[in-house]
Scaffold this motif. Structure first.
Motif, PDB file in Angstrom:
ATOM      1  N   GLU A 519       0.842  -1.208   0.000  1.00 51.03           N
ATOM      2  CA  GLU A 519       0.000   0.000   0.000  1.00 51.03           C
ATOM      3  C   GLU A 519       0.873   1.252   0.000  1.00 51.03           C
ATOM      4  N   ALA A 522       2.459   1.616  -3.546  1.00 50.81           N
ATOM      5  CA  ALA A 522       1.434   1.952  -4.550  1.00 50.81           C
ATOM      6  C   ALA A 522       0.917   3.375  -4.346  1.00 50.81           C
ATOM      7  N   THR A 523       0.784   3.788  -3.087  1.00 47.36           N
ATOM      8  CA  THR A 523       0.340   5.153  -2.793  1.00 47.36           C
ATOM      9  C   THR A 523       1.365   6.168  -3.305  1.00 47.36           C
ATOM     10  N   TYR A 526       0.818   6.646  -6.917  1.00 45.29           N
ATOM     11  CA  TYR A 526      -0.367   7.480  -7.183  1.00 45.29           C
ATOM     12  C   TYR A 526      -0.054   8.954  -6.946  1.00 45.29           C
ATOM     13  N   TYR A 535      -5.236   1.791  -8.632  1.00 40.35           N
ATOM     14  CA  TYR A 535      -4.085   0.888  -8.671  1.00 40.35           C
ATOM     15  C   TYR A 535      -3.682   0.433  -7.265  1.00 40.35           C
ATOM     16  N   ILE A 536      -3.879   1.300  -6.267  1.00 37.63           N
ATOM     17  CA  ILE A 536      -3.504   0.960  -4.887  1.00 37.63           C
ATOM     18  C   ILE A 536      -4.283  -0.280  -4.432  1.00 37.63           C
ATOM     19  N   ALA A 539      -3.197  -3.486  -6.396  1.00 40.35           N
ATOM     20  CA  ALA A 539      -1.934  -4.097  -5.969  1.00 40.35           C
ATOM     21  C   ALA A 539      -2.092  -4.840  -4.647  1.00 40.35           C
ATOM     22  N   HIS A 558       2.485  -6.225  -7.658  1.00 38.72           N
ATOM     23  CA  HIS A 558       2.107  -5.450  -8.841  1.00 38.72           C
ATOM     24  C   HIS A 558       0.590  -5.367  -8.918  1.00 38.72           C
ATOM     25  N   GLY A 559       0.101  -4.439  -9.722  1.00 39.21           N
ATOM     26  CA  GLY A 559      -1.332  -4.275  -9.895  1.00 39.21           C
ATOM     27  C   GLY A 559      -1.727  -4.387 -11.358  1.00 39.21           C
ATOM     28  N   LEU A 590       8.033  -3.194  -6.464  1.00 37.84           N
ATOM     29  CA  LEU A 590       6.654  -3.088  -6.955  1.00 37.84           C
ATOM     30  C   LEU A 590       6.731  -2.673  -8.421  1.00 37.84           C
ATOM     31  N   ALA A 592       5.339  -1.480 -11.864  1.00 38.63           N
ATOM     32  CA  ALA A 592       4.262  -0.749 -12.542  1.00 38.63           C
ATOM     33  C   ALA A 592       4.724  -0.492 -13.973  1.00 38.63           C
TER      34      ALA A 592
END
Length: 639
Positions: A519, A522-523, A526, A535-536, A539, A558-559, A590, A592
Motif C-alpha cells: 500500500e 502503490a500510494t 499514485y 491501482y492501490i 496491488a 504489482h497491480g 513493486l 508498474a
C-alpha cells in the motif's frame, strides 16, 4: 492400532474362546479397556470380508477368519515398528476420520505410550489441517472428541492424509499404506483395464489419486458411511460418459470384493473420473462449450497482458481445454488439490505466474469461478510451454535494424551481405540515424546493426564497418552468440535500472506487514501521478490473493497494468526481513510497467529472478546507504 491392541489381535489370531477376564490379566488392563479394544478391532476387521469377531456369552471371544487373511494380518503385526511423531499424527487423523465413536485423548495417550499433553499437541496439528477440508474437531464432555463435517469432506481429507507427513518422499502416497496389498492391486488392475477398454489414459498423478479415492470409497462403503447426493445431481451424473465407465468399473470391484455400491457411490466416483487429469495425446476436445469459452477468454486476456500471440498455438488451446475441463469440475464437485510445485513455479516463472493470476481475476469474475493458486500454477506451465515454443521459432530468425549514415545504396549492400551469410538474421529495415527513434516507437527488433555509435537506446547494438569485412563478420557472430546467452540468463540490470528513480527507492523501511508495504509503495506511485488511485487497491488485492515472494528474500508485488500511466519500478529495502506468505523478504520491487513498455517486462522479471538466486547480492542491496550505492550493487552481477 496401538501396541496393546496388536497383542490382543495376536492372541485372537492364535487362540479361540478367550474370556474377557483372561485377556485383561494377560494385557494388564481393565476389562472395560479390553471391550473398547475389541470394538476398535471390529472396525479394523471390516477391511477383511472373511473375518468376523464372535462374542459368545459364557464361552469367550473367537476370531473366525480365513487362513489367507490370518496369515496376512499376522505377518503385518510381526513387521510393525514403533511409530514416529509424524506417523502418530497420521494414524490419529485416520482414526478420527473413520471412527463412528468419540475418541478419548487419555486412551490415545495410553495407546501410544506418550503424555496426554503430547496428544493435545497432535490434535492441534490435526485441527489446523482439517480446516482446509471444512472439518472441525469438537470436544464433548465425558464423551470424547468427534469429527464434524460432511462425508464428502471426510473422504477428501482421507485421500490427502499424506500431507500430514511433510518430511516424506513427495512421490510416495502414504495413504496407500493404510490398505492391504491385494486391495491396492485389485483396484489398480480394474482401473488399468477401464482405461484400456475405453481408450483413454490418466496422468500418473491422477491415476494414483483415483486408486486412493477408490480404496477410501470401498472402506467407507463397508462402514456404511455413504456420501449424500441430491436426486438432481444423480440424474445429471448419468448423462456423462464417465458414468458408464464407473458402472463398468464397479461391476469388477463388486465381484472382487463381494459388496454392492449404492447409487450415490456411482455418482461420487463419476465426479472423480470427470475431475481427473488425462493425457492430452489422442483426446478429442471440446468437452463442453463453457470450457471452450473460458479457455478462449483466458487466452485473449493473456495475449493482452503479455503481447504474445497465444491464439496461434493450437497445442496450447488443446492442452488448456483438457486441463481446465478437469480444473472446473474439481472446483464444481469440491475436490481441492494441493500443488507440490507451487513454490518452485512462483520462483522459476514469476512473470508468467503474475500474468496468469491477473488474467484469472477477470475470468473468475466473468464465469463465477474461484480458481485457487494451486490450480493457477499448473495453468502457468501451459502458458510457459507455449512461450518457449514461440521463442524457439523466434530464435530461428533474429530481427535486426540496419542504421547506416552513408545512404540507401550502401545499407542495401550491407543487408544483402548479412542475410546471405546469416540465414538466422532478418533485416527488417535500413534507415538513417535521424529515423531511429521514430522507427523503434512503432516496431520492435532484437538488435541494431549500425555503421555509427548510437546513444540513449535500450536495444542491443553492434557497430561495424559499412564494408563488412572479416573482422566485422566475426564481431557479428560473437555478438549474436552473446545475445542468445544473455537472453537465456535473463539478467539485464540496465533494463531494470531504466525504470528506477531516486525518489522511488526507499531504504531501511520499517513496516510489519506485507500489505502495508504494498500500500505504501502503490500510494507513492499514485501521488507521483504514475498510476490511477484504483491501482492501490489493485496491488493490495493482488497480494491478498497470492503471495508475490519469489524466494531469495525478494517479492514482486504489482497491480493491473491498465491502471498505469507511466512505467516505473518502486523499491523498498526493509530494515529487517518480514514474513511474506511462507517466506522472509528483504527487498520489494513493486512493478508498474504499462502495456506500451511490455517488451521490457520479461527482462525485468528475469533480472529480478536472477537476483533471487544470488543471496550475497541481495544482502549487499539491503546494506545500501543511498540510491547510488543501490544501483551500483544492482549492476555488479553483470560485471
Amino acid at each position: 492400532m496401538n501396541n496393546r491392541q496388536r497383542e490382543l489381535l495376536k492372541m485372537l489370531l492364535l487362540k479361540e474362546d478367550l474370556l474377557i477376564k483372561q485377556l485383561s490379566e494377560e494385557l494388564d488392563c481393565s476389562e472395560k479397556t479390553v471391550r473398547n479394544d475389541l470394538d476398535q478391532l471390529e472396525e479394523f476387521l471390516l477391511d477383511y470380508p472373511n473375518a468376523d469377531l464372535i462374542r459368545k456369552p459364557g464361552v469367550g471371544i473367537t476370531l473366525e477368519i480365513s487362513e489367507e487373511d490370518r496369515s496376512t494380518i499376522f505377518n503385518s503385526l510381526l513387521s510393525s515398528e514403533p511409530k514416529s511423531s509424524e506417523e502418530r499424527v497420521f494414524e490419529i487423523a485416520y482414526v478420527l476420520l473413520t471412527s463412528h465413536k468419540p475418541i478419548i485423548l487419555q486412551d490415545l495417550a495410553h495407546n501410544y505410550y506418550v503424555p496426554k499433553a503430547t496428544i493435545k499437541k497432535d490434535m492441534e496439528i490435526i485441527t489446523e489441517w482439517l480446516k482446509d477440508y471444512y472439518l472441525e474437531l469438537v470436544s464433548k464432555p465425558r464423551l470424547g472428541t468427534v469429527l464434524q463435517g460432511s462425508e464428502l469432506h471426510k473422504r477428501n481429507a482421507l485421500a490427502h492424509l499424506s500431507q500430514l507427513i511433510p518430511t516424506s518422499d513427495s512421490e510416495k502416497n502414504y495413504v496407500l499404506d493404510l490398505f492391504l496389498p491385494y486391495e491396492i492391486s485389485t483396484v489398480r488392475k480394474a482401473l488399468e483395464d477401464m482405461q484400456e477398454k475405453f481408450s483413454f489414459a490418466f496422468t500418473d498423478e491422477a491415476f494414483t489419486s483415483l486408486v486412493v479415492h477408490a480404496l477410501v470409497m470401498i472402506k467407507r462403503t463397508r462402514q456404511r458411511a455413504t456420501v449424500f447426493v441430491q436426486e438432481l445431481e444423480i440424474n445429471k451424473a448419468r448423462e456423462y460418459k464417465e458414468y458408464q465407465y464407473t458402472v463398468w468399473l464397479f461391476t469388477r470391484l463388486e465381484s472382487a470384493f463381494g459388496m454392492t455400491f449404492p447409487e450415490e457411490e456411482h455418482v461420487y466416483f463419476t465426479w472423480h473420473l470427470i475431475s481427473s487429469k488425462r493425457m492430452e495425446e489422442g483426446l478429442q476436445t471440446v468437452y463442453d462449450k463453457n470450457v471452450t469459452k473460458i479457455v478462449n477468454g483466458l487466452m485473449e486476456k493473456m495475449e493482452v497482458l503479455t503481447q504474445f500471440p497465444f491464439s496461434d498455438d493450437s497445442i496450447l488451446l488443446n492442452g488448456l481445454e483438457v486441463h481446465l475441463y478437469s480444473v472446473i469440475n474439481r472446483i464444481k464437485f469440491g475436490f481441492p488439490i494441493t500443488n507440490p510445485l507451487l513454490v518452485n513455479i512462483k520462483k522459476m516463472y514469476p512473470y508468467m505466474f503474475s500474468m496468469v493470476i491477473l488474467a484469472l481475476e477477470e475470468i473468475n469474475q466473468a464465469f463465477d469461478l474461484e480458481i485457487p493458486e494451486d490450480e493457477a500454477a499448473y495453468i502457468v506451465l501451459h502458458f510457459q510451454a507455449s512461450i518457449e515454443r514461440l521463442d524457439r521459432k523466434k530464435m530461428e530468425k533474429k530481427s535486426a535494424l540496419i542504421v547506416c549514415h552513408l545512404g540507401t545504396g550502401i545499407s542495401r549492400l550491407l543487408q544483402a551481405k548479412i542475410e546471405q551469410r546469416y540465414q538466422e538474421i532478418t533485416i527488417v529495415a535500413c534507415i538513417g540515424k535521424s529515423e531511429v527513434q521514430d522507427f523503434l516507437r512503432k516496431s520492435q527488433v532484437d538488435f541494431i546493426i549500425s555503421t555509427i555509435p548510437l546513444k540513449n537506446l535500450n536495444n542491443p547494438q553492434l557497430v561495424i564497418s559499412p564494408l563488412f569485412g572479416k573482422e566485422d563478420k566475426e564481431k557479428l557472430s560473437q555478438f549474436v552468440e552473446r545475445l542468445n546467452e544473455h537472453n537465456q540468463k535473463g539478467f539485464d540490470p540496465y533494463v531494470l535500472s531504466t525504470y528506477l528513480e531516486e525518489d522511488s527507492v526507499f531504504l531501511q523501511v520499517e513496516l510489519e506487514h506485507r500489505y502495508e508495504i504494498v500500500e505504501m509503495l502503490a500510494t507513492h506511485l499514485y501521488e507521483k501521478g504514475y498510476v490511477s488511485k484504483e491501482y492501490i487497491h489493485s496491488a493490495v488485492n493482488r497480494e491478498r490473493k497470492s503471495s508475490t515472494a519469489i524466494g531469495g528474500g525478494i517479492a514482486i508485488p504489482h497491480g493491473d497494468p491498465s491502471m498505469i500511466k507511466q512505467s516505473v519500478v518502486v523499491t523498498a529495502v526493509l530494515k529487517k526481513p518480514i514474513k511474506w506468505g511462507e517466506e522472509l523478504v528483504s527487498v520489494v520491487f513493486l512493478l508498474a510497467i504499462s502495456k506500451k513498455n511490455h517488451q521490457d517486462i520479461r527482462k525485468i522479471m528475469g533480472t529480478i529472478a536472477a537476483l533471487s538466486e544470488s543471496p550475497k547480492l541481495v544482502f549487499q542491496l539491503t546494506a545500501s546507504k543511498d540510491y547510488k550505492s543501490f544501483i551500483q550493487t544492482l549492476k555488479k552481477k553483470s560485471e
